[in-house]
Scaffold this active site. Structure first.
Site, short mmCIF file in Angstrom:
data_model
loop_
_atom_site.label_atom_id
_atom_site.label_comp_id
_atom_site.label_asym_id
_atom_site.label_seq_id
_atom_site.Cartn_x
_atom_site.Cartn_y
_atom_site.Cartn_z
CD GLU A 1 -6.88 -9.22 -33.00
OE1 GLU A 1 -6.86 -9.05 -34.22
OE2 GLU A 1 -6.71 -10.32 -32.45
CB CYS B 1 -6.50 -4.71 -37.22
SG CYS B 1 -7.71 -5.97 -36.85
P1 NAD Z 1 -3.80 5.24 -30.27
O1 NAD Z 1 -2.61 4.42 -30.50
O2 NAD Z 1 -3.65 6.44 -29.39
O3 NAD Z 1 -5.00 4.40 -29.63
C1 NAD Z 1 -5.40 3.14 -30.04
C2 NAD Z 1 -6.46 2.66 -29.04
O4 NAD Z 1 -5.84 2.47 -27.78
C3 NAD Z 1 -7.57 3.68 -28.75
O5 NAD Z 1 -8.77 2.98 -28.58
C4 NAD Z 1 -7.17 4.36 -27.46
O6 NAD Z 1 -8.27 4.80 -26.70
C5 NAD Z 1 -6.46 3.26 -26.76
N1 NAD Z 1 -5.40 3.73 -25.89
C6 NAD Z 1 -4.47 4.67 -26.15
N2 NAD Z 1 -3.61 4.79 -25.12
C7 NAD Z 1 -4.03 3.90 -24.19
C8 NAD Z 1 -3.55 3.53 -22.90
N3 NAD Z 1 -2.45 4.08 -22.37
N4 NAD Z 1 -4.23 2.59 -22.21
C9 NAD Z 1 -5.33 1.99 -22.73
N5 NAD Z 1 -5.81 2.28 -23.95
C10 NAD Z 1 -5.17 3.22 -24.67
O7 NAD Z 1 -4.27 5.72 -31.66
P2 NAD Z 1 -5.61 5.99 -32.42
O8 NAD Z 1 -5.44 7.32 -33.09
O9 NAD Z 1 -6.84 5.79 -31.62
O10 NAD Z 1 -5.52 4.86 -33.52
C11 NAD Z 1 -4.41 4.92 -34.39
C12 NAD Z 1 -3.82 3.62 -34.69
O11 NAD Z 1 -4.23 2.59 -33.84
C13 NAD Z 1 -4.24 3.16 -36.07
O12 NAD Z 1 -3.39 3.71 -37.02
C14 NAD Z 1 -4.11 1.68 -35.99
O13 NAD Z 1 -2.79 1.33 -36.30
C15 NAD Z 1 -4.31 1.37 -34.55
N6 NAD Z 1 -5.61 0.76 -34.29
C16 NAD Z 1 -5.69 -0.58 -34.39
C17 NAD Z 1 -6.90 -1.21 -34.17
C18 NAD Z 1 -7.03 -2.69 -34.28
O14 NAD Z 1 -8.13 -3.18 -34.51
N7 NAD Z 1 -5.97 -3.46 -34.09
C19 NAD Z 1 -8.02 -0.44 -33.84
C20 NAD Z 1 -7.90 0.94 -33.72
C21 NAD Z 1 -6.68 1.53 -33.93
#
Ligand code: NAD
Length: 479
Positions: free
Chosen positions: A251, A285
């Site tokens: 998702e 999202c």
């Molecule tokens: P990010 O890409 O670092 O992390 C997104 C999520 O993934 C976080 O919860 C993080 O803890 C988790 N994550 C990161 N690396 C991981 C790994 N290797 N294994 C497992 N989990 C991991 O960025 P962020 O700063 O937390 O969020 C930025 C972007 O993420 C936003 O701009 C948005 O595009 C996206 N996002 C999407 C949703 C959604 O509902 N689809 C939710 C939160 C963030």
């Protein structure tokens, strides 16, 4: 620190615990930047204990009669409903959203749990006509131990969608909820544990995300990987799961286009779109995030959108009357500043907002940009924040081409008074979730999920349960 914030713990094998090596990370209140608590970080040993517990928990949970399973999940939903005020307060403290939104989310996820619990009672298989003396059936069984990873924007909604579907299907789960919003996840897990879930059926861990996901995905016990978050991380996790031939539910992000057609009411469209845009400070999202408006309506639509943006009351989510909290973390504020600077450098005009206020907390105001060129970063990158770029169009096919030009396909929105044009939008949008003449949120009964890089699999609806079941064909030669 004046507000009480319960200390987050991990839940492993039915016991609340710290990590065995004592590592922790700070949890911040995004409205004040103050540390409200510390979250434990799992070691490999902790994760191995969680995996072993999930195997035992799976055996116990799948053997529990369905009526008892349903009763436990409903009891947990009752507890969650009773505690919605407290859960909402924890959520606001660690994520920032206004208390009313946070409480509403806690109540809504109790409904998610109820819906899935009841739906699981209808996880029917089938009997297929076959040769005499042969009983040919299709059975649906729980997939097994699930590894799940959820983000910080919906601290209750994201984990509960996975927990509810997995447990309802009879699976056990090891979930790594966000280290930035651990308190809400603990509150959800406590309701399930107190309602009588067998030890190990639900294990809640926190840790270094990359370390935890690598370890859990590679573990032989894990049969399915479910993730909500960004596209780059989703691709990493899907690749790791692919290397082990494990299925995934992804998702991921989007960049939802809103097409406002020439025959729409521009003021109604602007008000409805703005209400959705600024909900959760745009960190959703499915948030409407690219506004393509017919040139004939551009001035009226923009004026109404700016008015709605300026009516938003930004502040600490715990304060009365606040309708938009801070962004959840410093990364998002920096991202908003960069996107606005880039758009302005390419000729866009800031109609309202645009600048971080001079105060503590990760605040960024509702912002409206017009004259945004198609190559501005905000037109191609998911903003995940309260910045709304508006651009004009003259031809609907061109608008649809622009809408579909990005590699994402999660949500899309259209405004029109014509049923025929609405159907043209429905057929034309490449997205998994469409709304016409509104920007409403998800409901338990219907599936949500994306196409293209926005991911695969669905959450909600009967499809949500399907993801956690496996199909077994059984041919039984009788006598
Ligand atoms: P990010 O890409 O670092 O992390 C997104 C999520 O993934 C976080 O919860 C993080 O803890 C988790 N994550 C990161 N690396 C991981 C790994 N290797 N294994 C497992 N989990 C991991 O960025 P962020 O700063 O937390 O969020 C930025 C972007 O993420 C936003 O701009 C948005 O595009 C996206 N996002 C999407 C949703 C959604 O509902 N689809 C939710 C939160 C963030």
């Amino acid at each position: 620190m004046t507000e009480h914030y319960p200390e987050p713990r991990m839940l492993i094998a039915g016991t609340w615990c710290q990590g065995e090596d004592g590592r922790t990370a700070a949890v911040l209140n995004p409205a004040t930047e103050e540390v409200v608590g510390r979250v434990p970080l799992a070691s490999r040993g902790d994760l191995d204990r969680a995996l072993a517990a999930a195997e035992t928990g799976f055996a116990a949970w799948r053997a529990t009669p369905i009526a008892r399973r349903t009763a436990i999940l409903h009891a947990a939903a009752d507890l969650l409903t009773e505690r919605a005020g407290e859960v909402g307060r924890i959520m606001t403290l660690e994520q920032g959203k206004p208390l009313k939104e946070a409480r509403g989310e806690a109540v809504r996820v109790a409904g998610t749990l109820r819906w899935h619990a009841d739906d699981a009672r209808r996880a029917y298989g089938r009997v297929i006509p076959s040769a005499p003396g042969t009983l040919l059936t299709v059975r649906r069984e729980p997939a097994g131990v699930i590894a799940a990873f959820t983000p910080w924007n919906f601290p209750a909604g994201s984990p509960m969608r996975k927990i509810a579907a997995a447990l309802s299907a009879g699976c056990s789960i090891v979930i790594k909820a966000s280290e930035e919003t651990p308190g809400t996840a603990c509150a959800l897990a406590a309701c399930l544990q107190e309602a009588g879930l067998p030890d190990g059926a639900l294990n809640l861990v926190f840790g270094e995300p990359a370390e935890v996901s690598a370890h859990l995905i590679a573990a032989p016990a894990v049969r399915l990987v479910a993730f909500t978050g960004s596209i780059p991380v989703g691709k990493l996790l899907a690749a790791a799961a692919g290397a082990e031939m494990k299925p995934t539910l992804m998702e991921l992000g989007g960049h939802a286009p809103v097409i406002v057609c020439a025959d729409a009411d521009p003021v109604t469209a602007a008000r409805r779109a703005a209400a959705a845009k600024f909900a959760n400070a745009g960190q959703v999202c499915t948030s409407p995030s690219r506004f393509l408006v017919h040139e004939s309506l551009l001035a009226e639509f923009t004026a109404a959108f700016v008015e709605a943006a300026e009516a938003v009351v930004m502040g600490d989510g715990l304060a009365d009357g606040v309708t938009m909290g801070p962004m959840a973390n410093a990364r998002r504020v920096k991202a908003m500043e960069e996107l606005v600077t880039d758009a302005v450098s390419r000729g866009a005009e800031v109609r309202t907002g645009g600048r971080r206020p001079d105060r503590a907390g990760y605040f960024f105001p509702p912002t409206v940009l017009t004259g945004v060129p198609a190559d501005a970063r905000i037109m191609v990158e998911e903003p995940f924040g309260p910045v709304a770029p508006i651009a004009g169009f003259t031809d609907l096919d061109d608008a649809l081409r622009t809408a579909n030009a990005l590699p994402y396909g999660l949500a899309a929105y259209g405004f029109t008074e014509s049923a025929a044009t609405a159907e043209r939008l429905v057929a034309g949008f490449e997205a998994g979730i469409l709304s016409i003449n509104h920007c409403g949120g998800s409901v338990h009964e219907a599936p949500s999920g994306g196409v293209k890089e926005s991911g695969h699999g669905r959450e909600g609806g009967p499809e949500g349960l399907d993801g956690y079941l496996v199909t077994k064909r059984v041919s039984h030669l009788l006598g």
